[in-house]
Design a protein around this motif. Structure first.
Motif, short mmCIF file in Angstrom:
data_model
loop_
_atom_site.label_atom_id
_atom_site.label_comp_id
_atom_site.label_asym_id
_atom_site.label_seq_id
_atom_site.Cartn_x
_atom_site.Cartn_y
_atom_site.Cartn_z
N MET A 123 5.58 -3.57 -11.55
CA MET A 123 5.35 -2.93 -12.85
C MET A 123 3.86 -2.80 -13.16
SD MET A 123 8.50 -4.42 -15.06
CE MET A 123 8.22 -3.30 -16.39
N ALA A 124 3.06 -3.78 -12.78
CA ALA A 124 1.62 -3.70 -13.00
C ALA A 124 1.01 -2.57 -12.18
CB ALA A 124 0.95 -5.03 -12.67
N SER A 125 1.47 -2.41 -10.94
CA SER A 125 0.98 -1.30 -10.11
C SER A 125 1.34 0.03 -10.73
CB SER A 125 1.58 -1.39 -8.70
OG SER A 125 1.15 -2.55 -8.05
N ALA A 126 2.56 0.14 -11.24
CA ALA A 126 2.99 1.39 -11.86
C ALA A 126 2.13 1.71 -13.08
CB ALA A 126 4.47 1.30 -12.26
N GLN A 127 1.86 0.71 -13.89
CA GLN A 127 1.05 0.94 -15.09
C GLN A 127 -0.38 1.30 -14.71
OE1 GLN A 127 0.49 -2.47 -17.59
NE2 GLN A 127 -0.12 -1.24 -19.34
N ARG A 128 -0.93 0.61 -13.74
CA ARG A 128 -2.30 0.85 -13.33
C ARG A 128 -2.48 2.24 -12.72
NH1 ARG A 128 -2.63 -2.77 -9.70
NH2 ARG A 128 -2.63 -1.45 -7.89
N LEU A 129 -1.44 2.74 -12.03
CA LEU A 129 -1.54 4.03 -11.36
C LEU A 129 -1.10 5.20 -12.23
CD1 LEU A 129 -0.36 2.80 -7.88
CD2 LEU A 129 -2.66 3.46 -8.55
N GLY A 130 -0.79 4.95 -13.50
CA GLY A 130 -0.53 6.03 -14.43
C GLY A 130 0.92 6.47 -14.57
N VAL A 131 1.86 5.64 -14.11
CA VAL A 131 3.28 5.98 -14.28
C VAL A 131 3.64 5.69 -15.74
CG1 VAL A 131 5.62 5.46 -13.54
CG2 VAL A 131 3.77 5.45 -11.88
N ALA A 132 4.06 6.75 -16.45
CA ALA A 132 4.30 6.60 -17.89
C ALA A 132 5.77 6.35 -18.21
CB ALA A 132 3.82 7.84 -18.63
N GLN A 183 0.83 -1.20 0.00
CA GLN A 183 0.00 0.00 0.00
C GLN A 183 0.86 1.26 0.00
OE1 GLN A 183 -0.57 -2.59 2.14
NE2 GLN A 183 -2.41 -3.40 1.17
N ALA A 184 1.96 1.26 0.75
CA ALA A 184 2.86 2.41 0.77
C ALA A 184 3.51 2.62 -0.60
CB ALA A 184 3.93 2.23 1.85
N LEU A 185 3.88 1.52 -1.25
CA LEU A 185 4.46 1.61 -2.59
C LEU A 185 3.44 2.18 -3.58
CD1 LEU A 185 6.74 0.93 -4.65
CD2 LEU A 185 5.60 -1.27 -4.94
N GLU A 186 2.22 1.71 -3.51
CA GLU A 186 1.19 2.19 -4.42
C GLU A 186 0.83 3.64 -4.14
OE1 GLU A 186 -2.09 -0.52 -4.74
OE2 GLU A 186 -0.84 -2.04 -5.72
N ALA A 187 0.91 4.08 -2.87
CA ALA A 187 0.66 5.49 -2.56
C ALA A 187 1.73 6.37 -3.20
CB ALA A 187 0.63 5.68 -1.04
N LYS A 188 2.99 5.95 -3.13
CA LYS A 188 4.07 6.73 -3.75
C LYS A 188 3.92 6.73 -5.27
CE LYS A 188 7.64 6.40 -0.24
NZ LYS A 188 8.24 7.72 -0.16
N MET A 189 3.54 5.59 -5.84
CA MET A 189 3.35 5.53 -7.29
C MET A 189 2.15 6.38 -7.72
SD MET A 189 4.13 1.75 -8.62
CE MET A 189 5.71 0.97 -8.38
N ALA A 190 1.12 6.44 -6.90
CA ALA A 190 -0.03 7.28 -7.22
C ALA A 190 0.37 8.75 -7.25
CB ALA A 190 -1.15 7.04 -6.23
N GLN A 191 1.28 9.15 -6.36
CA GLN A 191 1.76 10.53 -6.37
C GLN A 191 2.52 10.82 -7.66
OE1 GLN A 191 4.15 10.83 -2.86
NE2 GLN A 191 2.39 11.05 -1.48
N VAL A 192 3.35 9.86 -8.10
CA VAL A 192 4.08 10.04 -9.35
C VAL A 192 3.12 10.04 -10.53
CG1 VAL A 192 5.77 8.97 -10.91
CG2 VAL A 192 6.23 9.07 -8.45
N GLY A 193 2.12 9.17 -10.51
CA GLY A 193 1.16 9.08 -11.60
C GLY A 193 0.25 10.30 -11.70
N ALA A 194 0.09 11.03 -10.60
CA ALA A 194 -0.77 12.21 -10.61
C ALA A 194 -0.11 13.39 -11.32
CB ALA A 194 -1.15 12.60 -9.18
N ILE A 195 1.21 13.37 -11.43
CA ILE A 195 1.93 14.44 -12.12
C ILE A 195 1.69 14.29 -13.62
CG2 ILE A 195 4.22 15.43 -12.50
CD1 ILE A 195 5.07 14.17 -9.84
#
Length: 144
Positions: free
Chosen positions: A124-133, A87-99
């Motif tokens: 990698m799936a979490s990163a893709q799902r959360l919008g990390v390009a 969950q902490a990893l996905e929260a950080k990835m969500a912050q990156v994906g929001a940019i």
């Protein structure tokens, strides 16, 4: 030149033919092969990519790089800080994906050689799902 004439009377019945006629069967098989060849779809061995045209202007700002290390036991660290759970990893990835995609930092994933594939695939799936390009794998030379 001599000709062989069968012995016996003309009233005897001819012997049955003991061989199968293969010609019709071969003809049918050839027709089936031709139909199969005609109906096979054309194989495309190309991937359509939208490649940039021309030379891009030089970047004036150095990109921000976030490194995610995946250790052999599945421990994940974000810029050398251990992440306690998914969950902490996905929260950080969500912050990156929001940019916005233009200003997003580059995310470099560096897996250990012994880590199970499912852990890296999950990151990698979490990163893709959360919008990390902007995501890439580094350290691939250890697998050669």
């Amino acid at each position: 030149m001599s000709m062989s004439v069968p012995q016996g009377g003309g009233g005897s019945e001819p012997e049955p033919m003991m061989e199968m006629n293969m010609t019709p069967m071969i003809d049918v098989l050839l027709v089936l092969i031709i139909l199969l060849i005609i109906t096979i779809p054309k194989q495309n061995h190309s991937v359509n990519l939208n490649m940039p045209v021309g030379t891009p202007p030089p970047s004036t700002v150095e990109p921000v790089v976030v490194t995610i290390d995946v250790d052999f036991d599945g421990t994940i660290s974000w810029d050398n800080q251990v992440i306690p759970n998914r969950q902490a990893l996905e929260a950080k990835m969500a912050q990156v994906g929001a940019i916005t995609e233009k200003d997003q930092p580059e995310v470099h994933v560096r897996p250990n050689k012994l880590v199970p594939y499912k852990v890296v695939a999950g990151v990698m799936a979490s990163a893709q799902r959360l919008g990390v390009a902007k995501i890439g794998m580094i350290g691939n030379e250890q697998f050669q």
